[in-house]
Design a protein around this motif. Structure first.
Motif, PDB file in Angstrom:
ATOM      1  N   ARG A 290       5.651   2.114  -4.840  1.00 19.45           N
ATOM      2  CA  ARG A 290       6.940   2.719  -5.021  1.00 19.45           C
ATOM      3  C   ARG A 290       6.039   3.885  -6.275  1.00 19.45           C
ATOM      4  O   ARG A 290       6.596   4.852  -6.432  1.00 19.45           O
ATOM      5  CB  ARG A 290       8.083   1.897  -6.944  1.00 19.45           C
ATOM      6  CG  ARG A 290       8.415   1.031  -6.232  1.00 19.45           C
ATOM      7  CD  ARG A 290       9.151   0.627  -7.075  1.00 19.45           C
ATOM      8  NE  ARG A 290      10.397   1.310  -7.424  1.00 19.45           N
ATOM      9  CZ  ARG A 290      11.662   1.586  -7.200  1.00 19.45           C
ATOM     10  NH1 ARG A 290      11.968   0.840  -6.579  1.00 19.45           N
ATOM     11  NH2 ARG A 290      11.738   2.833  -7.289  1.00 19.45           N
TER      12      ARG A 290
ATOM     13  N   ASP B  16       9.116   0.135  -1.591  1.00 20.26           N
ATOM     14  CA  ASP B  16      10.438  -0.315  -2.669  1.00 20.26           C
ATOM     15  C   ASP B  16      11.450   0.814  -3.047  1.00 20.26           C
ATOM     16  O   ASP B  16      11.267   0.463  -3.584  1.00 20.26           O
ATOM     17  CB  ASP B  16       9.414  -1.272  -3.505  1.00 20.26           C
ATOM     18  CG  ASP B  16      11.040  -2.142  -3.872  1.00 20.26           C
ATOM     19  OD1 ASP B  16      11.393  -2.673  -3.464  1.00 20.26           O
ATOM     20  OD2 ASP B  16      10.243  -2.581  -4.859  1.00 20.26           O
ATOM     21  N   GLY B  17      11.359   1.984  -2.332  1.00 24.61           N
ATOM     22  CA  GLY B  17      12.271   2.632  -3.704  1.00 24.61           C
ATOM     23  C   GLY B  17      13.220   3.657  -2.038  1.00 24.61           C
ATOM     24  O   GLY B  17      13.656   2.425  -1.189  1.00 24.61           O
TER      25      GLY B  17
END
Length: 123
Positions: free
Chosen positions: A39, A94-95
């Motif tokens: 992230r 993961d964003g």
């Protein structure tokens, strides 16, 4: 005699095409014991400056992903306005597109490609 040899050769060729492919040709990706959910870069590699980039998208790249980034203040950093950053094995984005994240990179893999390797420690 030539007809027998021709049939034998044809049978061998057919048998070779029907054999399964070797395992190495099927899958070159290593099995991950853990996966990093990237992230942003909280721990850059030693000597690598951190900069900010806006995530445009994440694409599959080999066995991992590559982020397309719009570099914030690119001219001041001596970087192109847009780069791609390969996250590396066992790392996934993961964003969301549009997120502004901290990033550190190694030298480009090729000056013309705009593809960089991530220089952040995950563990």
């Amino acid at each position: 005699m030539a007809a027998v040899a021709s049939r034998a050769l044809s049978a061998i060729a057919l048998a070779i095409t029907l054999l399964p492919a070797p395992a190495a040709a099927v899958d070159q990706c290593m099995e991950c014991r853990a996966v990093v959910r990237f992230r942003g870069c909280a721990r850059p590699a030693e000597g690598k400056p951190v900069f900010q980039g806006r995530v445009l998208r994440a694409d599959a790249f080999g066995c991992s992903e590559a982020l397309s980034l719009e570099v914030v203040h690119a001219a001041e950093l001596g970087l192109p306005a847009r780069i791609q950053v390969a996250l590396g094995a066992c790392s996934l984005w993961d964003g969301r597109s549009g997120d502004v994240i901290d990033v550190a990179v190694e030298e480009p893999l090729s000056p013309q490609s705009g593809l960089y390797t991530l220089a952040c420690r995950s563990w």
